[in-house]
Enzyme design. Structure first.
Site, PDB file in Angstrom:
ATOM      1  N   HIS A   1       0.961  -1.389  -0.039  1.00 43.15           N
ATOM      2  CA  HIS A   1      -0.004  -0.180  -0.186  1.00 43.15           C
ATOM      3  C   HIS A   1       0.564   1.204  -0.230  1.00 43.15           C
ATOM      4  CE1 HIS A   1      -3.709   2.860   1.514  1.00 43.15           C
ATOM      5  NE2 HIS A   1      -4.134   1.705   1.134  1.00 43.15           N
ATOM      6  N   PHE A   2       1.353   1.178  -1.056  1.00 40.83           N
ATOM      7  CA  PHE A   2       1.359   1.284  -2.256  1.00 40.83           C
ATOM      8  C   PHE A   2       2.779   0.338  -2.628  1.00 40.83           C
ATOM      9  CE2 PHE A   2      -2.405   3.473  -2.215  1.00 40.83           C
ATOM     10  CZ  PHE A   2      -3.705   2.995  -2.830  1.00 40.83           C
TER      11      PHE A   2
END
Length: 140
Positions: free
Chosen positions: A45-46
């Site tokens: 994420h991410f």
């Protein structure tokens, strides 16, 4: 209770309150959490742009709300206190590794084993998230 944070049932991998800045037992608290960068959820994420998920910011409010509720000297702690509802959540920003978050939680009301908490998460002056959460537990 000597260490109010001991009321958190979470393991270290899922604890989003590092230290209490202030505590008015049973009423409100301010705490801090440093986004370390090695949290497992950040890997996905991410990739290449790690951001603390908004739902984790809401979880931090709930965790601190539980600490506040369980510290009330006039009311025995509840067993199995869990996050059972979220209302009015707003996710307005994201936190990145290295940021120190300020979490605020205030108990707005209690009815038996149900507790309503309002809270917010900030990074410096930036408001990242706010929500009202419902916590529920079992009375002894």
């Amino acid at each position: 209770m000597n260490d109010p944070l001991a009321a958190l049932p979470h393991g270290p991998e899922f604890r989003f309150v590092d230290a209490l800045v202030s505590l008015d037992p049973g009423t409100s608290a301010v705490a801090s959490y440093r986004v370390r960068g090695d949290e497992a959820f950040l890997a996905g994420h991410f990739p290449g742009n790690p951001l603390m998920p908004g739902v984790i910011l809401i979880e931090a409010i709930a965790q601190l709300g539980g600490v506040v509720a369980q510290s009330d000297p006039a009311i025995p702690p509840l067993a199995n206190l869990l996050l059972t509802g979220v209302r009015g959540a707003k996710i307005l920003g994201a936190a990145t590794p290295g940021e120190v978050l300020s979490i605020r939680a205030e108990v707005e009301g209690r009815l038996g084993g149900m507790i309503q908490v309002s809270g917010e998460v900030r990074s410096g002056e930036r408001l990242l998230a706010s929500a009202k959460v419902m916590l529920s537990g079992q009375e002894a």
